[in-house]
Design a protein around this motif. Structure first.
Motif, PDB file in Angstrom:
ATOM      1  N   LEU A  81      52.854  28.661 -10.884  1.00 62.60           N
ATOM      2  CA  LEU A  81      53.551  29.471  -9.881  1.00 62.60           C
ATOM      3  C   LEU A  81      54.011  30.812 -10.454  1.00 62.60           C
ATOM      4  CD1 LEU A  81      55.596  26.708  -8.023  1.00 62.60           C
ATOM      5  CD2 LEU A  81      53.694  28.040  -7.108  1.00 62.60           C
ATOM      6  N   GLU A  82      54.216  30.851 -11.788  1.00 59.42           N
ATOM      7  CA  GLU A  82      54.645  32.109 -12.433  1.00 59.42           C
ATOM      8  C   GLU A  82      53.452  33.031 -12.737  1.00 59.42           C
ATOM      9  OE1 GLU A  82      58.556  30.095 -14.566  1.00 59.42           O
ATOM     10  OE2 GLU A  82      56.830  30.671 -15.768  1.00 59.42           O
ATOM     11  N   SER A  83      52.238  32.478 -12.609  1.00 55.61           N
ATOM     12  CA  SER A  83      51.029  33.264 -12.911  1.00 55.61           C
ATOM     13  C   SER A  83      50.669  34.147 -11.706  1.00 55.61           C
ATOM     14  CB  SER A  83      49.865  32.330 -13.233  1.00 55.61           C
ATOM     15  OG  SER A  83      49.431  31.685 -12.034  1.00 55.61           O
ATOM     16  N   GLU A 120      50.170  34.122  -5.529  1.00 55.83           N
ATOM     17  CA  GLU A 120      49.427  34.325  -4.270  1.00 55.83           C
ATOM     18  C   GLU A 120      49.042  33.002  -3.611  1.00 55.83           C
ATOM     19  OE1 GLU A 120      48.707  37.418  -3.043  1.00 55.83           O
ATOM     20  OE2 GLU A 120      49.930  38.167  -4.696  1.00 55.83           O
ATOM     21  N   ALA A 121      49.277  31.883  -4.307  1.00 56.99           N
ATOM     22  CA  ALA A 121      48.760  30.593  -3.825  1.00 56.99           C
ATOM     23  C   ALA A 121      49.507  30.115  -2.586  1.00 56.99           C
ATOM     24  CB  ALA A 121      48.887  29.549  -4.932  1.00 56.99           C
ATOM     25  N   PRO A 122      48.786  29.598  -1.598  1.00 54.96           N
ATOM     26  CA  PRO A 122      49.480  29.029  -0.432  1.00 54.96           C
ATOM     27  C   PRO A 122      50.338  27.838  -0.866  1.00 54.96           C
ATOM     28  CG  PRO A 122      47.109  29.281  -0.032  1.00 54.96           C
ATOM     29  CD  PRO A 122      47.325  29.508  -1.491  1.00 54.96           C
ATOM     30  N   PRO A 123      51.619  27.813  -0.520  1.00 54.31           N
ATOM     31  CA  PRO A 123      52.505  26.722  -0.968  1.00 54.31           C
ATOM     32  C   PRO A 123      52.008  25.348  -0.544  1.00 54.31           C
ATOM     33  CG  PRO A 123      53.766  28.495   0.045  1.00 54.31           C
ATOM     34  CD  PRO A 123      52.333  28.833   0.244  1.00 54.31           C
ATOM     35  N   GLU A 124      51.374  25.258   0.633  1.00 54.96           N
ATOM     36  CA  GLU A 124      50.919  23.951   1.086  1.00 54.96           C
ATOM     37  C   GLU A 124      49.797  23.419   0.185  1.00 54.96           C
ATOM     38  OE1 GLU A 124      50.925  26.711   2.778  1.00 54.96           O
ATOM     39  OE2 GLU A 124      49.056  27.082   3.854  1.00 54.96           O
TER      40      GLU A 124
END
Lengths: 216, 337
Positions: free
Chosen positions: B223-225, B230-234
């Motif tokens: 998540l820090e990358s 940009e990743a969708p949380p779902e």
């Protein structure tokens, strides 16, 4: 009136049976054994008074402030006993118990919650003021409020008396002639009980259970 | 035989009346989530204070709903560990005082044993012994070899975080609320479980142990990358959940191959997780071993399972003393104080 009184917040877990204006029996256990041995103290006090639980007219419990753990145990015991025996329950403030028959004004009543932490109630006969926290901070706040008015101190532990002595010219102390457990029972005979045992609440003073996290 | 159960090991003030260890006459649980939500997690002192305020009314409520006066209860069962000490103390003190006042027998129950008996509640058929129990909650993740009601051994456990703890921490990383597990489960249902390949802990051969701290850390680094930002949380939630479920099912599979069991039991708060339930049912069909999963209300902490455990484990042959204390670090193998 036959009253079973319990307290766990002022140190030892203490039980007394009170009848006809006097304590008929009394038993206590060290605070660290309140959970394991508290009910044996109840059994002992009832047995010494030759009473069964259902024959009680009232159960009275000290609701604090004071030691959190002892308070929880005593209040939990009292609520269950009152529920099972169908005996009315009275929750008695420990400030009231410590102040019982102390006719001095203004006065500061002090309960040690844990080392260095106190709950206090100040009254000059009118509305009272309460505070809890580190004893030095609580005393500084109090002395700002009373603006030099001398007051009596009830039940102050040595460290609080010492801290007061550093801040005011002289400290006058007073003590109730009645032991707290007897005062809890006696007060219960003078007041209506809670409408239900479930309504009796522990009083933790103004000590918060936790500090909410700072907003990010 | 009617048992009044009391459970206060964490933040649920729970009471129940259960007949013959199976039929739930009442089950009351006062969830404290709203009191803990502002702190972002369970605060032991808050939980304890709430138990003191709520428990006696919860006892009376359970008795009233079961239409069973206290005098008609045959025994009183209470969780005495493991758990939060301030919470356990309230349940133990209350239960002991009820037993003292009524003369009813007192039964001390290990909270984790309670979860083993949750699948016995409100169903026609008991899980047959021996069975393998997968206990997954916010505080525990373990595989238990259950030979009989009072013969249970842990055969696999987590080295670090419990599965539920990993869920809560990951939910926090994703900015979800409290309690995080159910919220993450809900979010994951909209995501792609194969979007990201998070690591699965593989134990040494012959071990059925688990570990979730590496997974949790991997999610945090991801998540820090730049890609994670940009990743969708779902998709992150679904991929995390897939990694947890994979690890649990692979350990169940290995344990079942090592020793024959007649059933698989899934229990604990994380047992309410939809993906885990689906995976357990699929495994059960594939391997022709019946799976027993309690309804969600008995997956999370409840007092019905405590009453059931007391019934099945003691069968009223043993009574615990009124000198019972609370043990926050109670070992799983210990049956009685």
């Amino acid at each position: 009136m036959r009253v079973l009184a319990l307290d766990g917040a002022l140190g030892d877990f203490t039980v007394a049976v009170h009848q006809g204006g006097a304590v008929r029996s009394r038993a206590s256990r060290p605070p660290q054994r309140a959970l394991e041995e508290g009910l044996s103290a109840v059994a002992e006090a009832l047995s010494d008074a030759t009473l069964d639980g259902p024959a009680l007219a009232r159960i009275a419990v000290g609701i604090g402030p004071g030691s959190f753990t002892g308070l929880r145990i005593a209040v939990s015991y009292a609520k269950s006993l009152a529920t099972a025996w169908r005996v009315p329950l009275s929750g008695i403030s420990l400030f009231d118990a410590l102040d019982f028959n102390v006719d001095r004004h203004p006065r500061l009543t002090v309960v040690s919650a844990r080392r260095g932490v106190v709950s206090v109630r100040y009254t000059d006969g009118g509305p009272s003021w309460r505070a809890s926290g580190q004893s030095s901070a609580v005393l500084d706040d109090l002395l700002r409020r009373v603006e030099g008015t001398p007051f009596w101190v009830v039940n102050a532990p040595e460290d609080v008396l010492g801290a007061l002595a550093e801040r005011v010219e002289f400290v006058r102390t007073a003590q109730s002639p009645t032991p707290p457990i007897a005062a809890i029972a006696a007060i219960a005979t003078q007041r209506a009980p809670a409408a239900s045992p479930h309504e009796v609440r522990a009083d933790y003073g103004e000590l918060l259970p936790a500090r909410p996290p700072a907003p990010r | 035989m009617r048992v009044l159960g009391i459970e206060t090991s964490c933040d649920d003030t729970a009471t129940a009346v259960v007949e013959s260890g199976r039929r739930v006459l009442s089950s009351v649980s006062t969830n404290q989530d709203e009191f803990h939500a502002k702190y972002g997690g369970i605060v032991p002192e808050v939980a304890s204070r709430q138990h003191v305020a709520l428990l006696s009314a919860a006892v009376e409520d359970a008795l009233a709903r079961a239409q069973t006066p206290l005098e008609s209860v045959d025994a009183i069962a209470v969780t005495y560990g493991p758990g939060l000490i301030g919470s356990l103390v309230v349940g133990v003190a209350s239960a002991k005082a009820l037993a003292f006042a009524t003369g009813k027998p007192l039964h001390a129950v290990n909270h984790l044993h309670g979860h083993v008996f949750a699948p016995f509640l409100d169903r026609e058929e008991d899980p047959p012994y021996p069975f393998l129990a997968l206990l997954v909650s916010g505080g525990h993740s373990q595989l238990v070899d259950v030979r009989s009601a009072d013969e249970m051994t842990i055969v696999g456990r987590t080295h670090d975080d419990a599965a539920g703890e990993a869920y809560d921490k990951t939910a926090r990383l994703l900015g979800l609320g409290f309690p995080g597990g159910p919220l993450l489960d809900k979010l994951a249902q909209q995501g792609d479980p194969q979007a990201y390949a998070f690591p699965r802990y593989r134990p040494a051969p012959g071990s059925f142990d688990l570990s979730f701290s590496g997974l949790k850390t991997a999610v945090r680094y991801f998540l820090e990358s730049p890609e994670g930002a940009e990743a969708p949380p779902e998709d992150v939630a679904a991929s995390f959940q897939a990694a947890v479920v994979d690890a649990l099912i692979s350990r169940v599979d290995a344990a079942m191959q090592a020793r024959p069991y007649r059933a698989l039991v899934l229990s604990g708060g994380v047992a309410a997780n939809s993906a885990l339930q689906r995976a357990v049912r699929e495994w059960s069909e594939r391997n022709n071993v019946p799976a027993f999963i309690p309804p969600p209300k008995y997956c999370t902490d409840n007092a019905a399972m405590i009453a059931a455990a007391a019934y099945h484990q003691r069968a009223f042959t043993r009574v615990d003393p009124l000198t019972l204390g609370a043990d926050p670090n109670l070992k799983f193998e210990l049956l009685s104080p």
